[in-house]
Design a protein around this motif. Structure first.
Motif, short mmCIF file in Angstrom:
data_model
loop_
_atom_site.label_atom_id
_atom_site.label_comp_id
_atom_site.label_asym_id
_atom_site.label_seq_id
_atom_site.Cartn_x
_atom_site.Cartn_y
_atom_site.Cartn_z
N ILE A 279 0.87 -1.17 0.00
CA ILE A 279 0.00 0.00 0.00
C ILE A 279 0.91 1.22 0.00
CG2 ILE A 279 -1.65 1.32 1.38
CD1 ILE A 279 -2.48 -1.51 2.50
N GLN A 280 0.62 2.17 -0.89
CA GLN A 280 1.53 3.31 -0.99
C GLN A 280 0.81 4.62 -1.29
OE1 GLN A 280 3.52 2.83 -5.22
NE2 GLN A 280 3.82 1.01 -3.99
N VAL A 281 1.55 5.69 -1.00
CA VAL A 281 1.08 7.05 -1.25
C VAL A 281 2.28 7.80 -1.82
CG1 VAL A 281 0.50 9.21 -0.07
CG2 VAL A 281 -0.66 7.11 0.57
N HIS A 282 2.02 8.70 -2.78
CA HIS A 282 3.09 9.53 -3.32
C HIS A 282 2.86 10.98 -2.94
CE1 HIS A 282 4.08 5.91 -5.37
NE2 HIS A 282 2.94 5.89 -6.02
N PRO A 283 3.94 11.71 -2.59
CA PRO A 283 3.78 13.11 -2.18
C PRO A 283 3.51 14.01 -3.39
CG PRO A 283 6.11 12.55 -2.27
CD PRO A 283 5.35 11.28 -2.58
N PRO B 56 3.18 11.02 -10.03
CA PRO B 56 1.85 10.68 -10.53
C PRO B 56 1.96 9.42 -11.39
CG PRO B 56 2.76 12.53 -11.76
CD PRO B 56 3.71 12.25 -10.64
N GLU B 57 0.97 8.55 -11.32
CA GLU B 57 1.01 7.29 -12.07
C GLU B 57 -0.31 7.08 -12.80
OE1 GLU B 57 3.62 4.62 -8.89
OE2 GLU B 57 1.46 4.74 -8.66
N LEU B 58 -0.22 6.68 -14.05
CA LEU B 58 -1.40 6.31 -14.82
C LEU B 58 -1.21 4.87 -15.29
CD1 LEU B 58 -4.00 7.21 -16.48
CD2 LEU B 58 -2.41 7.57 -18.38
N PRO C 3 -4.08 6.86 -1.41
CA PRO C 3 -3.48 5.56 -1.10
C PRO C 3 -3.93 4.52 -2.12
CG PRO C 3 -5.31 6.02 0.41
CD PRO C 3 -5.13 7.25 -0.45
N HIS C 4 -3.00 3.64 -2.52
CA HIS C 4 -3.34 2.64 -3.53
C HIS C 4 -2.43 1.43 -3.39
CE1 HIS C 4 -0.26 5.28 -5.25
NE2 HIS C 4 0.19 4.22 -5.90
N ALA C 5 -2.89 0.31 -3.93
CA ALA C 5 -2.07 -0.90 -3.98
C ALA C 5 -2.56 -1.75 -5.14
CB ALA C 5 -2.18 -1.70 -2.69
ZN LIG Z 1 2.14 4.05 -6.69
#
Ligand SMILES: [Zn+2]
Length: 390
Positions: free
Chosen positions: A83-87, A120-122, A248-250
Motif C-alpha cells: 500500500i503506498q502514497v506519493h507526495p 503521478p502514475e497512470l 493511497p493505492h495498492a
Molecule cells: Zn504508486
C-alpha cells in the motif's frame, strides 16, 4: 536525433511478479519460472533502456536522447504490492531538502524521499486488473465496519474522528492489538484465496491472500485493515486509472502498462516488509471519501485513444488496430511505442521497424510523421512527454 530505433527495456525480477506474461511479450523462454514483475522503458538510472542504432553494440538510450521525464513500464502482478502514497511535487521538494540537510544517506532504510519530484502514475489494464484505490465512501465504510464483527470496535473511532482519525488509529495501533483483531478475523476466512472462483470484489478474498503472502512471524501486517477501508477496484482491459498525490493505492493482481513521472518517492502503509514511516505517511495521505474515476480515454480521427490526466509530465495513448489498419501520429518529444498484441510496422518514410513479440518496443524522435500499419489485430501504446493537442 531523428528517426525510429528498436528499443530493449530492462526486466525487474521482483518476487511479486508472474512468470509467463513478460517472457511471452519478449519471446523469452523462462524454464526456471523466474518472476518477471516489470519491464522498464526509459532512462531511469536503475533501468536504462538500450537502442539498436545499427552498430555492433546497443547504445544506452540516454546517450542519444536527453533523460526522459517519464518512465514507461509493463507490470505483471501475481502477488499484491505494498500500500503506498506519493507526495505532491511541492511536498517532495520540501521533504527531500529536509532529509538532505539532515544527512540521511539516499540508500538508508529510513530514507523516505529519494528525489524532489512527484510520482503521478497512470495505468491501463491489459487484463482484468484489481487494485485498492482511496478510502471507501462514508456509507460503504460504515457498512463494512458494522458487518465485519472483528472490525466493530473501529466504528466508534470513525464516528468520532472521521477518516483521518480512523487511519491514524489503525496505523499507530500497538502490534499486539493488531494481532488480536486480525488474528480472529483471518481465522474465520480460511484460505479462500486458493479458490480460483472466489469473488475478488470481496475484502475477505484479498485479506486471506495478504495474510498468506506477507506471513513471516506471529505479527500480522496492519495493511490488512486497509483492504477493508479502501475501495476495491476492478478494471477491464483497456480501462485506466490515475494515482494522484496523496491517494493511497495498492496493485493487487493482473497485467497493466503504467507511465509515471521519474521519481522513487513512495511512502508505504503496509503489505510490505519495507520501512513504514507512519508520521511521514500521515502527512501526505488524503484521508477522505474517494469515488474511483475510471478513465476510458478519448479517441481521435486516427483511432488513437488518449488517457488524459491532470498532470503535465506525460501522455499515454493507445492504437487498437484491426489487420490492414493504418494510423499515424506526429511525435513532439522523445516517445516510446510498445506493442502488446499483434504485429505492426512502424515507418517514418526513412526507416521501417517491425514490432512483434520478441521486439515489442521502439523509440521515435520528433521530426517526421510516424505511420503504424497493422499486419494482424494489434494493440500499440504510445508514451509521450508532452500533452497532446486536444
Ligand atoms: Zn504508486
Amino acid at each position: 536525433m531523428a528517426g525510429i530505433y528498436k528499443l530493449t527495456g530492462v526486466v525487474k525480477h521482483y518476487d511479486w511478479g508472474g512468470n509467463t506474461f513478460i517472457p511471452a511479450l519478449l519471446k523469452k523462454i523462462n524454464e526456471k519460472k523466474i518472476p518477471h514483475a516489470e519491464y522498464w522503458m526509459g532512462t531511469h538510472p536503475l533501468g536504462q533502456a538500450v537502442v539498436d542504432t545499427g552498430g555492433s553494440m546497443p547504445t544506452e538510450l540516454n546517450a542519444i536522447a536527453n533523460s526522459l521525464p517519464y518512465l514507461f513500464k509493463v507490470l505483471d502482478v501475481k502477488d499484491m504490492l505494498s500500500i503506498q502514497v506519493h507526495p505532491s511535487k511541492e511536498a517532495a521538494q520540501i521533504e527531500f531538502a529536509r532529509e538532505e540537510a539532515e544527512g540521511i544517506p539516499l540508500d538508508a532504510p529510513n530514507r523516505s524521499y529519494k528525489d524532489d519530484n512527484h510520482k503521478p502514475e497512470l495505468m491501463v489494464a491489459l487484463s482484468d486488473f484489481w487494485l485498492l484505490h482511496g478510502f471507501k465512501p462514508t456509507e460503504e465504510l460504515m457498512d463494512i465496519l458494522t458487518n465485519v464483527t472483528e472490525l466493530n470496535e473501529l466504528l466508534p473511532v470513525f464516528n468520532e474522528s472521521g477518516y483521518t482519525g480512523l487511519y491514524k488509529y489503525v496505523m499507530e495501533m500497538p502490534q499486539h492489538q493488531v494481532n488480536r483483531i486480525l488474528h480472529s478475523l483471518l481465522n474465520n476466512l480460511a484460505d479462500i484465496y486458493q479458490d480460483e472462483s472466489a469473488d475478488r470484489s470481496l475484502e475477505d478474498y484479498w485479506a486471506s491472500k495478504a495474510a498468506a503472502t506477507f506471513k513471516k512471524d506471529e505479527n500480522i501486517d496492519r495493511g490488512i485493515f486497509s483492504i477493508y477501508l479502501f475501495n476495491i477496484v476492478q478494471l477491464k482491459k483497456g480501462e485506466a486509472i490515475f494515482q494522484a498525490a496523496g491517494v493511497p493505492h495498492a496493485y493487487l493482481e493482473g497485467q497493466n502498462v503504467e507511465i509515471m513521472a521519474n521519481s522513487d518517492n513512495v511512502l508505504r502503509g503496509g503489505l510490505t516488509s519495507k520501512h513504514i514511516d507512519v508520521a511521514e505517511l500521515m502527512k501526505h495521505v488524503k484521508c477522505e471519501a474517494t469515488i474511483p474515476q475510471i478513465i476510458m480515454g478519448d479517441v481521435n480521427e486516427e483511432g488513437e485513444r488518449t488517457y488524459n490526466t491532470p498532470v503535465p509530465d506525460f501522455t499515454l495513448s493507445v492504437f487498437e488496430m484491426e489487420k490492414g489498419d493504418v494510423s499515424s501520429f506526429n511525435p513532439t518529444t522523445t516517445e516510446i511505442v510498445l506493442l502488446t498484441e499483434g504485429v505492426v510496422e512502424v515507418d517514418d518514410d526513412e526507416t521501417t521497424i517491425k514490432l512483434q513479440a520478441g521486439t515489442p518496443s521502439a523509440v521515435v524522435f520528433p521530426g517526421a510523421t510516424v505511420y503504424l500499419a497493422a499486419a494482424a489485430k494489434s494493440v500499440v501504446f504510445r508514451a509521450s512527454a508532452a500533452i497532446h493537442n486536444r
